[in-house]
Structure formats: structure tokens, C-alpha cells
Design a protein around this motif. Structure first.
Motif, PDB file in Angstrom:
ATOM      1  N   ILE A   1       0.852  -1.186   0.000  1.00 15.64           N
ATOM      2  CA  ILE A   1       0.000   0.000   0.000  1.00 15.64           C
ATOM      3  C   ILE A   1       0.890   1.238   0.000  1.00 15.64           C
ATOM      4  O   ILE A   1       2.110   1.132   0.068  1.00 15.64           O
ATOM      5  N   CYS A   2       0.257   2.403  -0.058  1.00 17.93           N
ATOM      6  CA  CYS A   2       0.959   3.674   0.111  1.00 17.93           C
ATOM      7  C   CYS A   2      -0.055   4.677   0.656  1.00 17.93           C
ATOM      8  O   CYS A   2      -1.230   4.358   0.808  1.00 17.93           O
ATOM      9  N   ASN A   3       0.404   5.870   0.928  1.00 14.08           N
ATOM     10  CA  ASN A   3      -0.469   6.888   1.528  1.00 14.08           C
ATOM     11  C   ASN A   3      -1.303   7.649   0.511  1.00 14.08           C
ATOM     12  O   ASN A   3      -2.395   8.099   0.830  1.00 14.08           O
ATOM     13  N   HIS A   4      -0.769   7.860  -0.684  1.00  9.65           N
ATOM     14  CA  HIS A   4      -1.395   8.825  -1.596  1.00  9.65           C
ATOM     15  C   HIS A   4      -2.322   8.201  -2.636  1.00  9.65           C
ATOM     16  O   HIS A   4      -3.118   8.913  -3.237  1.00  9.65           O
ATOM     17  N   CYS A   5      -2.256   6.919  -2.871  1.00  7.69           N
ATOM     18  CA  CYS A   5      -3.058   6.277  -3.916  1.00  7.69           C
ATOM     19  C   CYS A   5      -4.550   6.377  -3.593  1.00  7.69           C
ATOM     20  O   CYS A   5      -4.982   5.980  -2.508  1.00  7.69           O
ATOM     21  N   PRO A   6      -5.366   6.879  -4.518  1.00 10.30           N
ATOM     22  CA  PRO A   6      -6.801   6.986  -4.239  1.00 10.30           C
ATOM     23  C   PRO A   6      -7.473   5.631  -4.026  1.00 10.30           C
ATOM     24  O   PRO A   6      -8.454   5.538  -3.302  1.00 10.30           O
TER      25      PRO A   6
ATOM     26  N   ALA B   1       6.285   9.561   2.148  1.00 11.83           N
ATOM     27  CA  ALA B   1       7.487   9.590   2.989  1.00 11.83           C
ATOM     28  C   ALA B   1       7.225   8.891   4.326  1.00 11.83           C
ATOM     29  O   ALA B   1       6.098   8.892   4.830  1.00 11.83           O
ATOM     30  N   PRO B   2       8.262   8.280   4.896  1.00 12.08           N
ATOM     31  CA  PRO B   2       8.088   7.523   6.134  1.00 12.08           C
ATOM     32  C   PRO B   2       7.369   8.273   7.258  1.00 12.08           C
ATOM     33  O   PRO B   2       6.500   7.706   7.928  1.00 12.08           O
ATOM     34  N   GLU B   3       7.714   9.550   7.471  1.00  9.21           N
ATOM     35  CA  GLU B   3       7.045  10.275   8.562  1.00  9.21           C
ATOM     36  C   GLU B   3       5.544  10.430   8.298  1.00  9.21           C
ATOM     37  O   GLU B   3       4.742  10.488   9.234  1.00  9.21           O
ATOM     38  N   LYS B   4       5.159  10.444   7.042  1.00  5.63           N
ATOM     39  CA  LYS B   4       3.734  10.534   6.706  1.00  5.63           C
ATOM     40  C   LYS B   4       3.059   9.171   6.801  1.00  5.63           C
ATOM     41  O   LYS B   4       1.849   9.090   7.010  1.00  5.63           O
ATOM     42  N   MET B   5       3.840   8.093   6.662  1.00  2.00           N
ATOM     43  CA  MET B   5       3.287   6.742   6.835  1.00  2.00           C
ATOM     44  C   MET B   5       2.763   6.556   8.250  1.00  2.00           C
ATOM     45  O   MET B   5       1.692   5.968   8.454  1.00  2.00           O
ATOM     46  N   THR B   6       3.502   7.045   9.226  1.00  2.00           N
ATOM     47  CA  THR B   6       3.098   6.910  10.628  1.00  2.00           C
ATOM     48  C   THR B   6       1.768   7.612  10.873  1.00  2.00           C
ATOM     49  O   THR B   6       0.860   7.045  11.496  1.00  2.00           O
ATOM     50  N   VAL B   7       1.633   8.823  10.377  1.00  4.24           N
ATOM     51  CA  VAL B   7       0.388   9.588  10.542  1.00  4.24           C
ATOM     52  C   VAL B   7      -0.761   8.869   9.825  1.00  4.24           C
ATOM     53  O   VAL B   7      -1.862   8.736  10.365  1.00  4.24           O
TER      54      VAL B   7
END
Length: 182
Positions: A43-48, A86-92
């Protein structure tokens, strides 16, 4: 670019991995696999597509963990070109969506390549011996459907794998955005 996952290559062995969370906690394939199997989700953070299913995925992973199936999420995108991942955004992202499974950074993308991950989300369901039994989608809802009456295809498949060691022969591919390779 919209992609679909490949069909399930039954009994293909789960490649090893040793990756860390953004906080530096390391997890390996052998440490993640549970008594009844393992789910590896790219997965990732930004993919709709991921954003549309993440709350359901987090809930389903909790149910799978309760069944003795180890779960892990891996982010293989090139976050230098896609800073939203980015990793720091993965945590959030994980905290916001109640994701309790480890969310790991595939820094050099070697694990994504070893698994043959093609899109986010991309699900790999393994039996207790580490043989691939599921390469399908999360559920029948997709991005915009009514989740109230969904068929949880991933959970149903993993339950079947936990009980019989075999995944369903009919599987609908997952679809999503391409992995962002460097």
C-alpha cells in the motif's frame, strides 16, 4: 496508471524480507507469518485506491490477526519522487486509519520487486507454510460502492486458507495505481 494484479501462482513461496517501520522497528517474513498464514499488503499513503479501502483493510487485518494470520503492510513507492508517501507521513496515515499491522518502508524497493507487486493495493495471502494462496482484491465494493453490504473477499479467502490450507480457485484481481519505481 491503473493496473490489475496478476493471477495467483498457487504455492509460490513467500520471499524473505527484513524491513523497518518509520520508527525503526524491524519485522521479517518469519516474524510476521502466523500460525494460520500471512497477509502481505503493498500500500501507500497517496493512492486513491488505497485511500478508498484503508479503513476496511485495517478492520479486516484486525480480524485476520484474531484468526492467527499475521499481517503486514509494505510501502515500496519511491517516496523521494512522491513525498506524500514519505516515512514520517506513513506513521500519521497508519494512526489516522487505525492500521495496527506493521507498516514497513521498502527503502530500496527490493521487497516489492521480489514479490512482483504491481499496484497499490496489492494483496498476497499465504498459507501457514508460506505458499501463496490468494492474489485478489479486498472486497467487491471498490472505490465508491456501499461498504454496508460488501463481500469481504480477502477475509473469506484467508479464512478458507486458515481452515483448509488452500485458497479459492476463483479470485478477482486487485486494481490500483502502479508502484512508483525509482
Amino acid at each position: 496508471m491503473l493496473l490489475e494484479t496478476k493471477t495467483c501462482d498457487f504455492d509460490w513461496p513467500a520471499p524473505e524480507f527484513d524491513l523497518a517501520t518509520p520508527a525503526g522497528v524491524r519485522h521479517s517474513r518469519d516474524g510476521v507469518i502466523g500460525e494460520k498464514g500471512m497477509l502481505v499488503a503493498f500500500i501507500c499513503n497517496h493512492c486513491p485506491y488505497v485511500v478508498a479501502v484503508i479503513d476496511r483493510l485495517a478492520e479486516d487485518m484486525n480480524a485476520l490477526e484474531a484468526m492467527g494470520i499475521g499481517c503486514v503492510c509494505i510501502m515500496s513507492n519511491d517516496y523521494r519522487d512522491y513525498p506524500a508517501d514519505a516515512p514520517e507521513k506513513m506513521t500519521v496515515f497508519a494512526q489516522t486509519h487505525g492500521l495496527q499491522a506493521p507498516y514497513l518502508v521498502d527503502e530500496n524497493q527490493s521487497v516489492g520487486r521480489a514479490y512482483g507487486a504491481v499496484c497499490t493495493p496489492d494483496f498476497f495471502g499465504f498459507d501457514a507454510d508460506g505458499g501463496l494462496q490468494y492474489r485478489g482484491r479486498l472486497d467487491d465494493v471498490g472505490m465508491r460502492g456501499d461498504a454496508g453490504a460488501r463481500v469481504p473477499e480477502l477475509v473469506n479467502a484467508m479464512r478458507q486458507i486458515a481452515e483448509t490450507g488452500q485458497g479459492p480457485r476463483d479470485q478477482t484481481p486487485s486494481m490500483g495505481c502502479s508502484i512508483k519505481w525509482s
